[in-house]
Design an enzyme around this catalytic site. Structure first.
Site, PDB file in Angstrom:
ATOM      1  N   GLN A  60       0.771  -1.245   0.000  1.00 21.37           N
ATOM      2  CA  GLN A  60       0.000   0.000   0.000  1.00 21.37           C
ATOM      3  C   GLN A  60       0.803   1.297   0.000  1.00 21.37           C
ATOM      4  O   GLN A  60       0.461   2.245  -0.713  1.00 21.37           O
ATOM      5  CB  GLN A  60      -0.952   0.023   1.222  1.00 21.37           C
ATOM      6  CG  GLN A  60      -1.846   1.231   1.252  1.00 21.37           C
ATOM      7  CD  GLN A  60      -2.770   1.327   2.442  1.00 21.37           C
ATOM      8  OE1 GLN A  60      -3.334   2.370   2.706  1.00 21.37           O
ATOM      9  NE2 GLN A  60      -2.961   0.256   3.189  1.00 21.37           N
ATOM     10  N   ARG A 109       7.099  -9.394 -10.310  1.00 20.32           N
ATOM     11  CA  ARG A 109       7.710 -10.711 -10.516  1.00 20.32           C
ATOM     12  C   ARG A 109       6.846 -11.550 -11.448  1.00 20.32           C
ATOM     13  O   ARG A 109       5.632 -11.643 -11.237  1.00 20.32           O
ATOM     14  CB  ARG A 109       7.868 -11.450  -9.187  1.00 20.32           C
ATOM     15  CG  ARG A 109       9.247 -11.230  -8.602  1.00 20.32           C
ATOM     16  CD  ARG A 109       9.403 -11.959  -7.308  1.00 20.32           C
ATOM     17  NE  ARG A 109       8.567 -11.354  -6.262  1.00 20.32           N
ATOM     18  CZ  ARG A 109       8.573 -11.744  -5.007  1.00 20.32           C
ATOM     19  NH1 ARG A 109       9.345 -12.733  -4.621  1.00 20.32           N
ATOM     20  NH2 ARG A 109       7.819 -11.149  -4.120  1.00 20.32           N
ATOM     21  N   ASN A 136       9.485   0.240  -2.170  1.00 22.25           N
ATOM     22  CA  ASN A 136       9.268   0.055  -0.726  1.00 22.25           C
ATOM     23  C   ASN A 136       9.521  -1.398  -0.348  1.00 22.25           C
ATOM     24  O   ASN A 136       8.738  -2.031   0.357  1.00 22.25           O
ATOM     25  CB  ASN A 136       7.872   0.520  -0.279  1.00 22.25           C
ATOM     26  CG  ASN A 136       6.740  -0.323  -0.824  1.00 22.25           C
ATOM     27  OD1 ASN A 136       6.691  -0.592  -2.024  1.00 22.25           O
ATOM     28  ND2 ASN A 136       5.821  -0.745   0.028  1.00 22.25           N
ATOM     29  N   PHE A 137      10.654  -1.908  -0.837  1.00 21.05           N
ATOM     30  CA  PHE A 137      11.094  -3.245  -0.439  1.00 21.05           C
ATOM     31  C   PHE A 137      11.513  -3.223   1.025  1.00 21.05           C
ATOM     32  O   PHE A 137      11.778  -2.160   1.602  1.00 21.05           O
ATOM     33  CB  PHE A 137      12.337  -3.655  -1.246  1.00 21.05           C
ATOM     34  CG  PHE A 137      12.069  -3.956  -2.688  1.00 21.05           C
ATOM     35  CD1 PHE A 137      11.058  -4.823  -3.076  1.00 21.05           C
ATOM     36  CD2 PHE A 137      12.870  -3.392  -3.673  1.00 21.05           C
ATOM     37  CE1 PHE A 137      10.837  -5.110  -4.409  1.00 21.05           C
ATOM     38  CE2 PHE A 137      12.659  -3.673  -5.009  1.00 21.05           C
ATOM     39  CZ  PHE A 137      11.641  -4.534  -5.379  1.00 21.05           C
ATOM     40  N   ARG A 151      20.564  -6.018  -2.494  1.00 23.12           N
ATOM     41  CA  ARG A 151      20.747  -7.460  -2.746  1.00 23.12           C
ATOM     42  C   ARG A 151      20.439  -7.792  -4.206  1.00 23.12           C
ATOM     43  O   ARG A 151      21.019  -8.712  -4.785  1.00 23.12           O
ATOM     44  CB  ARG A 151      19.833  -8.295  -1.821  1.00 23.12           C
ATOM     45  CG  ARG A 151      20.277  -8.329  -0.376  1.00 23.12           C
ATOM     46  CD  ARG A 151      19.571  -9.418   0.409  1.00 23.12           C
ATOM     47  NE  ARG A 151      18.165  -9.165   0.606  1.00 23.12           N
ATOM     48  CZ  ARG A 151      17.647  -8.373   1.549  1.00 23.12           C
ATOM     49  NH1 ARG A 151      18.455  -7.751   2.390  1.00 23.12           N
ATOM     50  NH2 ARG A 151      16.356  -8.213   1.660  1.00 23.12           N
ATOM     51  N   LYS A 208      11.244  -4.948   9.038  1.00 24.84           N
ATOM     52  CA  LYS A 208      10.092  -4.859   8.133  1.00 24.84           C
ATOM     53  C   LYS A 208       8.942  -4.208   8.895  1.00 24.84           C
ATOM     54  O   LYS A 208       8.800  -4.426  10.097  1.00 24.84           O
ATOM     55  CB  LYS A 208       9.645  -6.248   7.692  1.00 24.84           C
ATOM     56  CG  LYS A 208      10.589  -6.941   6.736  1.00 24.84           C
ATOM     57  CD  LYS A 208       9.983  -8.268   6.323  1.00 24.84           C
ATOM     58  CE  LYS A 208      10.923  -9.023   5.395  1.00 24.84           C
ATOM     59  NZ  LYS A 208      10.354 -10.306   4.976  1.00 24.84           N
ATOM     60  N   VAL A 209       8.131  -3.461   8.198  1.00 22.99           N
ATOM     61  CA  VAL A 209       7.048  -2.740   8.878  1.00 22.99           C
ATOM     62  C   VAL A 209       5.769  -2.750   8.044  1.00 22.99           C
ATOM     63  O   VAL A 209       5.816  -2.580   6.823  1.00 22.99           O
ATOM     64  CB  VAL A 209       7.478  -1.276   9.165  1.00 22.99           C
ATOM     65  CG1 VAL A 209       6.296  -0.431   9.602  1.00 22.99           C
ATOM     66  CG2 VAL A 209       8.557  -1.246  10.251  1.00 22.99           C
ATOM     67  N   TYR A 210       4.637  -2.940   8.718  1.00 27.80           N
ATOM     68  CA  TYR A 210       3.321  -2.767   8.112  1.00 27.80           C
ATOM     69  C   TYR A 210       2.585  -1.637   8.831  1.00 27.80           C
ATOM     70  O   TYR A 210       3.004  -1.184   9.902  1.00 27.80           O
ATOM     71  CB  TYR A 210       2.507  -4.069   8.213  1.00 27.80           C
ATOM     72  CG  TYR A 210       2.933  -5.129   7.218  1.00 27.80           C
ATOM     73  CD1 TYR A 210       2.607  -5.009   5.872  1.00 27.80           C
ATOM     74  CD2 TYR A 210       3.667  -6.230   7.617  1.00 27.80           C
ATOM     75  CE1 TYR A 210       2.988  -5.978   4.950  1.00 27.80           C
ATOM     76  CE2 TYR A 210       4.053  -7.203   6.699  1.00 27.80           C
ATOM     77  CZ  TYR A 210       3.704  -7.073   5.363  1.00 27.80           C
ATOM     78  OH  TYR A 210       4.090  -8.017   4.456  1.00 27.80           O
ATOM     79  N   GLU A 211       1.463  -1.244   8.240  1.00 31.61           N
ATOM     80  CA  GLU A 211       0.657  -0.115   8.723  1.00 31.61           C
ATOM     81  C   GLU A 211       0.586   0.032  10.249  1.00 31.61           C
ATOM     82  O   GLU A 211       0.986   1.038  10.813  1.00 31.61           O
ATOM     83  CB  GLU A 211      -0.760  -0.252   8.133  1.00 31.61           C
ATOM     84  CG  GLU A 211      -1.786   0.710   8.687  1.00 31.61           C
ATOM     85  CD  GLU A 211      -1.538   2.146   8.292  1.00 31.61           C
ATOM     86  OE1 GLU A 211      -1.248   2.400   7.116  1.00 31.61           O
ATOM     87  OE2 GLU A 211      -1.625   3.021   9.172  1.00 31.61           O
ATOM     88  N   ASP A 238       0.778   3.793   5.963  1.00 32.73           N
ATOM     89  CA  ASP A 238       1.001   3.424   4.559  1.00 32.73           C
ATOM     90  C   ASP A 238       0.680   4.584   3.617  1.00 32.73           C
ATOM     91  O   ASP A 238       1.558   5.159   2.980  1.00 32.73           O
ATOM     92  CB  ASP A 238       0.108   2.236   4.185  1.00 32.73           C
ATOM     93  CG  ASP A 238       0.695   0.909   4.648  1.00 32.73           C
ATOM     94  OD1 ASP A 238       1.897   0.869   4.910  1.00 32.73           O
ATOM     95  OD2 ASP A 238      -0.048  -0.068   4.728  1.00 32.73           O
ATOM     96  N   GLY A 267      -7.437  20.524  19.272  1.00 35.97           N
ATOM     97  CA  GLY A 267      -7.022  21.921  19.394  1.00 35.97           C
ATOM     98  C   GLY A 267      -7.549  22.571  20.651  1.00 35.97           C
ATOM     99  O   GLY A 267      -7.961  21.904  21.602  1.00 35.97           O
ATOM    100  N   GLY A 268      -7.566  23.874  20.661  1.00 40.21           N
ATOM    101  CA  GLY A 268      -8.004  24.618  21.837  1.00 40.21           C
ATOM    102  C   GLY A 268      -9.509  24.838  21.867  1.00 40.21           C
ATOM    103  O   GLY A 268     -10.020  25.561  22.721  1.00 40.21           O
ATOM    104  N   GLN A 269     -10.231  24.248  20.925  1.00 41.52           N
ATOM    105  CA  GLN A 269     -11.689  24.402  20.888  1.00 41.52           C
ATOM    106  C   GLN A 269     -12.283  23.040  21.254  1.00 41.52           C
ATOM    107  O   GLN A 269     -12.329  22.146  20.414  1.00 41.52           O
ATOM    108  CB  GLN A 269     -12.158  24.794  19.468  1.00 41.52           C
ATOM    109  CG  GLN A 269     -11.374  25.918  18.815  1.00 41.52           C
ATOM    110  CD  GLN A 269     -11.749  27.297  19.360  1.00 41.52           C
ATOM    111  OE1 GLN A 269     -12.657  27.439  20.170  1.00 41.52           O
ATOM    112  NE2 GLN A 269     -11.026  28.310  18.929  1.00 41.52           N
TER     113      GLN A 269
END
Ligand code: COA
Length: 421
Positions: free
Chosen positions: A17, A38, A96-97, A104, A136-139, A168, A247-249
């Protein structure tokens, strides 16, 4: 007149994503986005959460509009030669490998610069340089590591992730901005550069106001947080704030007529100082306009539960749309909680192209979110996502100028998969 990014060729190595969000935006603005996949496999999301057997999933189609797909095995020697030609031809390479995958594959930033000094290499990783750079990272990992989860949810309850894909899609947006900036810089320098966006950094950027509150804690309690009026002590870190406005409201989510049956019969209501007197009149509390306990924002802060309780007594007598109509006449900011059913049916979003209906050869019609950014001289026509390898032949021939014989040889090497009928 051409599209804003017409003439820019993007070599798209993105998947899932975060990266595809970025390259889809570039494609919508007119860039020629060539998605490398691929052979026989493609972007893993083509097959994820399938709702129509054997057809590309909505996950894939909704993130890959207006792109072309080439099947290419970049670990095959002939495939590498094709990739070299693509790098020499394109302006931007987006990937975003997982960390280190491009190296590599044999295509380090140093090598890419030698092949094409004007190339912009744009990368999304989970973390920037530091202890977690190889992860490695996901959302949801990004939402947690970027600070969003620790401040989302109800006080005293577990941290929550949000449905907005800030890790993402949010990072994809950041990267697109970096790419366009680097393209602008290249106009003067004549050189490409590396653009990096880490998902942790992107989420943190979107949570900027929470770092503001972290620092304000040093000088006392955060008075606009509901827990202040409830006499719940603050700890050392920015707490979860429920539905308090950032916020301030002060603001809250309040029940509307029908809430017992409809889980989305709610409105967001903001007690903006400028329209406080109108709020008092509408909810039948005219005396609060002059009462020193309610008349000023500061005097109301310790009694927000009472204030919003009174407002909710009124909102519960109206539907969320009636609340919207009545309040907007007085300039009082409110927002109905819109369900995805309601958004999908909203005609004004269809009219602006923010929600589009797209025709797909394998799956028929489906809805997608169009480009939320509108350029007056570069309108977007949303074109369905490509089938796997749909444009392999076309790209090898028209973009890379291979002869028919050369393409046959490349195919025989196994670098580009089966010929499409
Ligand atoms: N030809 C040959 N090999 C290819 C290829 C192609 N066209 N395209 C990809 N590959 C290979 C890669 O080179 C890599 O091989 P390697 O592990 O031997 O180096 C392999 O496919 C897998 O790529 P990778 O990115 O590591 O996928 P993954 O499924 O292991 O991890 C993520 C997926 C999303 C976790 C990981 O890519 C990631 O952390 N990305 C960065 C952060 C990010 O964007 N996350 C959010 C995704 S929405």
């Amino acid at each position: 007149m051409g599209k804003a990014l017409e003439g820019i060729k993007v070599l798209d190595f993105t998947h899932v994503q975060s990266g595809p969000t970025c390259t889809q935006l570039l494609a919508w603005f007119g860039a020629d986005v060539i998605k490398v996949e691929r052979p026989g496999i493609g972007d893993a999301t083509r097959g994820q959460l399938r709702d129509v057997p054997d057809a590309d999933s909505l996950y894939f189609t909704m993130l890959n509009h207006n792109k072309r797909s080439i099947e290419l095995n970049t670990k095959n020697e002939t495939g590498k030669e094709v990739l070299v030609r693509l790098i020499k031809t394109c302006d931007v390479l987006v990937e975003n490998f997982a960390p280190g995958a491009l190296d590599r594959m044999g295509f380090s930033w140093e090598k890419i610069q030698i092949l094409n000094s004007r190339m912009i290499l744009a990368s999304i990783k989970g973390f920037g340089p530091g202890p977690y750079e190889d992860c490695k990272v996901y959302e949801n990992i990004a939402q947690c590591a970027g600070g969003a989860a620790s401040t989302t949810g109800m006080l005293g309850d577990v941290p929550l992730v949000t449905g907005a894909q800030i890790g993402d899609s949010g990072t994809g947006l950041h990267l697109a901005f970096g790419i366009v900036t680097a393209l602008f810089h290249r106009e003067q320098s004549g050189k490409g550069q590396k653009v990096s966006a880490a998902m942790q950094d992107g989420v943190l950027n979107l949570c900027r106001v929470k770092l503001r509150d972290q620092q304000r804690l040093a000088t006392g309690p955060l008075e606009e947080y509901s827990q202040f009026g409830e006499n719940v002590p603050f700890g050392e870190a920015t707490p979860r704030a429920g539905n308090d406005s950032g916020g301030g409201q002060p603001g809250r989510i309040l029940k509307c007529k029908g809430w017992k049956k409809d889980p989305d019969s709610y409105t967001y209501f903001i007690t903006q100082a400028a329209v406080w007197k109108s709020i008092c009149d509408i909810i039948g509390k005219p005396k609060w306009k002059e009462d020193p306990n309610y008349a000023t924002p500061k005097s109301r802060l310790p009694r927000l539960n009472e204030v919003f309780g009174a407002i909710e007594e009124w909102t519960m007598t109206k539907t969320k749309f009636e609340v919207m109509d009545i309040c907007n006449e007085y300039g009082i900011p409110v927002g109905p909680i819109l369900s995805f059913k309601e958004l999908a049916e909203e005609q004004s979003l269809r009219a602006t192209g923010t929600i589009v209906e797209v025709e797909h050869p394998e799956r028929g019609k489906y809805l997608s979110v169009g480009n939320p950014v509108k350029l007056s001289d570069s309108p977007v026509e949303v074109v369905r996502s490509p089938l796997l390898g749909e444009h392999t032949q076309e790209i090898l021939c028209d973009v890379l100028q291979y002869s028919d014989k050369e393409i046959r040889d490349i195919r025989e090497s196994g670098a580009i998969g089966e010929e499409k009928k």
